[in-house]
Scaffold this motif. Structure first.
Motif, short mmCIF file in Angstrom:
data_model
loop_
_atom_site.label_atom_id
_atom_site.label_comp_id
_atom_site.label_asym_id
_atom_site.label_seq_id
_atom_site.Cartn_x
_atom_site.Cartn_y
_atom_site.Cartn_z
N TRP A 36 0.75 -0.96 0.12
CA TRP A 36 -0.12 0.03 0.23
C TRP A 36 0.82 1.08 0.22
N LYS A 37 2.07 1.22 0.80
CA LYS A 37 3.02 2.49 0.93
C LYS A 37 3.60 2.37 -0.38
N LEU A 38 4.19 1.53 -0.85
CA LEU A 38 4.39 1.46 -2.64
C LEU A 38 3.62 2.50 -3.80
N ILE A 39 2.01 1.65 -3.47
CA ILE A 39 0.93 2.51 -4.29
C ILE A 39 0.80 3.53 -4.33
N LYS A 40 0.74 3.52 -2.62
CA LYS A 40 0.79 5.54 -2.06
C LYS A 40 1.88 6.00 -3.01
N GLU A 41 2.88 5.60 -3.15
CA GLU A 41 4.46 6.71 -4.00
C GLU A 41 4.53 7.05 -4.81
N SER A 42 4.02 5.61 -5.96
CA SER A 42 4.38 5.41 -7.39
C SER A 42 4.25 6.20 -7.45
N ASN A 43 4.24 6.72 -8.92
CA ASN A 43 4.05 8.26 -9.66
C ASN A 43 3.02 7.16 -10.47
N LYS A 44 2.49 7.71 -11.89
CA LYS A 44 1.72 8.04 -12.81
C LYS A 44 2.01 6.62 -13.79
N GLU A 45 2.80 6.56 -13.90
CA GLU A 45 4.21 5.40 -14.58
C GLU A 45 3.51 4.18 -13.69
N ASN A 46 3.12 4.42 -12.71
CA ASN A 46 3.08 3.24 -11.69
C ASN A 46 4.67 2.79 -10.69
N VAL A 47 5.74 4.09 -10.54
CA VAL A 47 6.79 3.17 -10.36
C VAL A 47 7.50 3.93 -8.69
N ALA A 48 7.65 3.73 -8.16
CA ALA A 48 8.71 3.85 -6.66
C ALA A 48 10.19 3.92 -6.60
N ILE A 49 10.28 4.16 -5.45
CA ILE A 49 11.33 4.20 -5.10
C ILE A 49 11.47 3.81 -3.78
N TYR A 50 12.26 2.81 -3.44
CA TYR A 50 12.21 2.08 -2.68
C TYR A 50 13.43 2.10 -1.41
N THR A 51 13.69 2.70 -0.06
CA THR A 51 15.25 2.44 0.18
C THR A 51 14.96 1.32 1.92
N GLY A 52 15.48 0.61 1.35
CA GLY A 52 15.43 -0.21 2.70
C GLY A 52 16.08 -1.87 2.37
N ASP A 53 15.60 -2.65 3.38
CA ASP A 53 16.12 -4.42 3.34
C ASP A 53 15.59 -5.11 1.78
N LEU A 54 15.85 -5.20 0.76
CA LEU A 54 14.92 -5.88 0.00
C LEU A 54 14.80 -7.21 0.18
N GLU A 55 15.32 -8.18 1.31
CA GLU A 55 14.31 -9.52 1.68
C GLU A 55 13.16 -8.80 1.86
N LYS A 56 12.57 -7.55 2.79
CA LYS A 56 11.73 -7.26 2.92
C LYS A 56 10.27 -6.95 2.48
N LEU A 57 10.78 -6.86 0.59
CA LEU A 57 10.21 -6.56 -0.90
C LEU A 57 9.88 -8.53 -1.37
N ARG A 58 11.01 -9.08 -0.48
CA ARG A 58 10.83 -10.54 -1.35
C ARG A 58 9.39 -11.40 -1.47
N GLU A 59 8.71 -11.33 -0.78
CA GLU A 59 6.57 -11.95 -1.13
C GLU A 59 6.93 -11.01 -2.29
N LEU A 60 6.44 -9.81 -2.13
CA LEU A 60 6.29 -9.01 -3.02
C LEU A 60 6.27 -9.31 -4.47
N LEU A 61 7.92 -9.08 -4.56
CA LEU A 61 8.83 -10.05 -5.34
C LEU A 61 8.74 -11.02 -6.10
N ASN A 62 8.13 -12.27 -4.92
CA ASN A 62 8.35 -13.02 -5.65
C ASN A 62 6.12 -13.69 -6.07
#
Length: 100
Positions: A36-62
């Motif tokens: 939800w945070k990434l959706i809110k922060e994404s621009n009109k091309e639906n791109v978001a910049i994430y700063t943090g531990d990539l391991e926390k993205l694992r499930e979303l990536l998978n």
């Protein structure tokens, strides 16, 4: 109330995006908040910049809810993500009508 929102969303998006929505609803609470945070922060091309531990993205990536933008190069801890890029109608609906 939740079912009312869910019914509204499901009837307004294509069938293949309904599967993505159902995948989203089955995420853990932590991953739902992160998405939800990434959706809110994404621009009109639906791109978001994430700063943090990539391991926390694992499930979303998978689950292919986010994809890493390999064209974005940086020396820092930032990573560029395509958010719900397989569900353009769903993300547009969520951004327009369900973001505060």
């Amino acid at each position: 109330m939740k079912n009312l929102y869910e019914q509204d969303i499901l009837k307004r998006i294509p069938e293949h995006e309904r599967k993505i929505y159902r995948t989203m609803t089955k995420l853990s609470r932590v991953n739902k908040h992160l998405l939800w945070k990434l959706i809110k922060e994404s621009n009109k091309e639906n791109v978001a910049i994430y700063t943090g531990d990539l391991e926390k993205l694992r499930e979303l990536l998978n689950k292919q809810l986010v994809h890493i933008n390999t064209a974005y190069q940086t020396n820092s801890q930032k990573v560029s993500l395509f958010v719900l890029n397989r569900a353009p109608y769903l993300i547009r609906l969520l951004k327009r009508e369900y973001l505060d």
